[in-house]
Enzyme design. Structure first.
Site, PDB file in Angstrom:
ATOM      1  N   CYS A  28       5.397  -0.367  -2.979  1.00  0.00           N
ATOM      2  CA  CYS A  28       6.131  -0.923  -4.115  1.00  0.00           C
ATOM      3  C   CYS A  28       6.239   0.189  -5.155  1.00  0.00           C
ATOM      4  CB  CYS A  28       5.387  -2.127  -4.686  1.00  0.00           C
ATOM      5  SG  CYS A  28       6.179  -2.747  -6.177  1.00  0.00           S
ATOM      6  N   ARG A  56      13.885   1.012   7.895  1.00  0.00           N
ATOM      7  CA  ARG A  56      14.648   1.288   6.669  1.00  0.00           C
ATOM      8  C   ARG A  56      13.783   1.066   5.418  1.00  0.00           C
ATOM      9  NH1 ARG A  56      16.025  -0.974   1.861  1.00  0.00           N
ATOM     10  NH2 ARG A  56      16.215  -2.999   2.881  1.00  0.00           N
ATOM     11  N   HIS A  98       7.320  -9.258  -0.475  1.00  0.00           N
ATOM     12  CA  HIS A  98       6.391  -8.121  -0.508  1.00  0.00           C
ATOM     13  C   HIS A  98       4.982  -8.660  -0.801  1.00  0.00           C
ATOM     14  CE1 HIS A  98       9.241  -4.466  -0.896  1.00  0.00           C
ATOM     15  NE2 HIS A  98       9.811  -5.430  -0.205  1.00  0.00           N
TER      16      HIS A  98
END
Ligand SMILES: CC(C)(COP(=O)([O-])OP(=O)([O-])OC[C@H]1O[C@@H](n2cnc3c(N)ncnc32)[C@H](O)[C@@H]1OP(=O)([O-])[O-])[C@@H](O)C(=O)NCCC(=O)NCCSC(=O)C[C@@](C)(O)CC(=O)[O-]
Length: 601
Positions: free
Chosen positions: A244, A13, A213
């Site tokens: 990102c 996802r 992240h």
């Protein structure tokens, strides 16, 4: 400290939604299937979103309706959440019997406005409406809070804003809240401070998860700091899939392989098979034609290539060593691809690679799948371990020997189908027999067009010693060995040595390093045109099945016409290349350039 953590795999996802190019639904399904086989117990499988918002996940309905995905979703051992933005998305998830969803909000106003076009409180109200219906339908709800440290629009996020979102998500029934450092800017000290702030304000530590992240290379440090602060659940993405959107070119989600490596090395159990995860990371990176962003994954694969021994490493250093990319790996089998070549590895070495029902079926299905793929021109079958294959599975409780009629018939059909699909493959098939073969294992090798033998390999048609006969394999064995030799080999059940098989022409090469020999043989076949090779196979079949009869004559005529007629693009190309002086046409490049339908591999 408890010595285990739970990894929430978000690659299918969060990872894929940030990949630019279009990804076939089948690739996504295969990714989920592979991830499930790694032992991961939470995999976020998709997001039910509008195709306009996230085109990458536009096929979410097709994916959720897929039978393999449905089976995975219903697997009691697995959590398979689907990210849901609104009640409409929830309805679709419920129609597909999803057992867990995730809702998401932002801790910062600017990101909330940009991402879901509403204020933070409106986002929380929307999430609440979804969560309430889900809870009524016994669907578990996980919550995400994004921008926990900083927002691309508002700057640093106050911890109180994170607390507000966390508290409201818990109050609406989320069993766990994943704290997302969406920009990947946070550092370990901030992570520890934020967790302390939340816990001091009464948030139970067991309800928190970390979602970091790696934009600034801080993700693992943040995860470790969060672990030391008491968190036991971490989101990550296989192969570091993702990115990102606010820092083009920057790394996205922390790679699952790196997280698993870090915890396992620290003696903290993740329940994940790291080798399989690393292979999955390499596989999906290859599918997406992107660099594998997992350092641990890349390092482990490089090491395992070296370790797989003198054999493979030596092969890899030779000029003709091929780079084999892992593909599917159903139980007992491993599939690899290199250019237009496929390598099938029997991988049940503890039982001498005896063929279980599922191995026979998976192997047959795979051969059927690649039969229609014009970009695959050669298929090799080899094995891991001491034996090539010890034939039909004779294990207690798993062997179909001495069963009822239906089981016996099913096994006959299964074996016949397998040997036929290999014998009739349009590709050139090569058995790389690295160790002794017995019964059905001999059948497997003789169903192939060509055999390469290790010096320590041999063959035994042992059936007669077990009170059985080499029934389904006899077609291929007699075709390759001839009647008198087969008769004696089958009646005596003796060991057939590589040299005598080579003398018969049934073995092309006897070598000390079969893997290296296979790579170099496959490379040498680059100069054989694929359709012409198929025609050669047809000629051999005509000679064997229709020997000297009128049907052989007719068949030869048809093939002759096929090769000579002007619409034969392959012969036209071969001739043109010859006339311009090219005596070594690269037919692999030709096959790939003519591929119309994208390969499913
Ligand atoms: C291979 C040796 C010599 C090694 O002999 P060894 O080195 O002494 O080792 P082992 O016998 O201890 O075997 C190692 C492990 O492999 C297993 N194993 C080994 N073979 C099988 C098998 N087939 N099915 C299931 N398991 C097998 C065996 O059970 C054992 O597992 P463990 O007990 O340690 O868990 C010996 O094990 C042996 O003789 N195995 C039987 C080989 C054989 O005769 N195969 C023919 C099978 S019948 C067949 O294929 C019928 C078919 C398909 O041709 C009919 C048709 O054509 O229609």
């Amino acid at each position: 400290m408890a010595n285990s953590v739970r990894i929430v795999e978000v690659g299918p996802r969060d990872g894929l939604q940030n990949v630019k190019q279009s990804i076939p639904t089948l690739t996504k399904i295969e990714l989920i299937r592979r991830l499930q086989q790694t032992g991961l117990n939470t995999i976020e499988i998709t997001s039910v979103v509008s195709p306009r918002t996230i085109p990458q996940l536009a096929d979410c309905k097709t994916l959720l309706a897929n039978t393999d995905v449905k089976r995975i979703v219903q697997d009691e051992r697995l959590r398979a959440p689907v990210l849901i933005p609104n009640v409409k998305g929830l309805d679709i998830a419920l129609e597909n019997n999803i057992r867990e969803i995730a809702v998401f909000v932002s801790a910062s106003e600017g990101f909330s406005k940009a991402n879901i076009n509403c204020s933070v409180q409106q986002g929380l109200d929307r999430a609440k409406a979804v969560a309430e219906i889900a809870r009524q339908r016994n669907v578990a709800v996980r919550g995400y809070v994004s921008c926990i440290f900083s927002c691309p629009y508002d700057g640093p996020t106050p911890p109180s804003a994170v607390l507000n979102s966390v508290q409201q998500l818990l109050a609406m029934g989320c069993y766990e809240i994943s704290l997302g450092d969406t920009l990947g800017v946070g550092v370990a000290s901030q992570t520890a401070a934020l967790i302390k702030f939340l816990v001091d304000a009464g948030v139970p530590i067991g309800t928190l998860a970390g979602h970091f992240h790696d934009t600034y290379g801080q993700a693992l440090a943040n995860i470790w700091a969060a672990y030391r602060s008491g968190l036991r659940v971490f989101d990550s993405s296989v192969g570091g899939l993702g990115g990102c959107p606010y820092a083009p070119g920057a790394k996205g989600n922390v790679a699952s392989e790196d997280v698993v490596y870090m915890f396992e090395q620290a003696g903290i159990n993740t329940g994940v098979n790291l080798d399989r995860l690393a292979e999955t990371g390499a596989w999906i990176s290859e599918q997406l034609k992107k660099q594998n962003e997992s350092r641990a994954g890349s390092a482990l694969l490089a090491k395992s290539r070296l370790k797989s021994g003198s054999k493979e490493s030596k092969a890899n250093t030779t000029a003709s060593a091929l780079q084999w990319i892992p593909q599917e790996a159903p139980e007992g089998l491993k599939f690899f691809k290199s250019g237009t070549n496929i390598k099938i590895v029997l991988d049940r070495p503890r039982n001498g690679n005896a063929l279980t029902t599922s191995m026979i079926e998976m192997l047959t299905a795979f051969m059927e799948k690649i039969a229609g793929d014009s970009s695959i021109t050669r298929v090799a079958i080899t094995a891991n371990g001491k034996f090539f294959c010890t034939g039909m599975d004779l294990g207690k409780g798993s062997s179909p020997v001495a069963s009822g009629q239906a089981t016996v018939d099913a096994q006959f059909n299964r074996l016949t189908k397998l040997f036929n699909v290999i014998s009739n493959a349009p590709q050139v098939t090569i058995a790389c027999v690295q160790g002794p073969a017995f019964g059905g294992g001999v059948g497997l090798a003789f169903a192939c067009d060509i055999r390469i033998f290790s010096k320590n390999a041999n063959m035994t048609l042992s059936e007669v010693k077990l009170g059985l006969c080499p029934a389904t394999i006899s077609k291929a064995v007699i075709r390759e060995l001839g009647i008198p030799f087969s008769r004696e080999a089958m009646l005596s059940g003796r060991t057939l040595l590589p040299e005598e098989l080579a003398r018969l022409g049934a073995v092309a090469k006897v070598v000390s390093d079969p893997n290296a020999a296979l790579d170099s043989y496959l490379t040498s076949l680059k100069t054989s045109a694929p359709r012409a090779s198929g025609m050669v196979k047809d000629l051999i079949k005509l000679a064997w099945q229709e020997g000297a009869g009128p049907k052989q004559e007719e068949g030869i005529k048809a093939l002759f016409r096929q090769m000579m007629l002007s619409d034969n693009v392959e012969s036209a190309y071969g001739l043109k290349e010859f006339q311009r002086g090219n005596k070594k046409v690269d037919w692999d490049a030709f096959a790939l350039s003519r591929q119309k339908v994208p390969s499913k591999l």
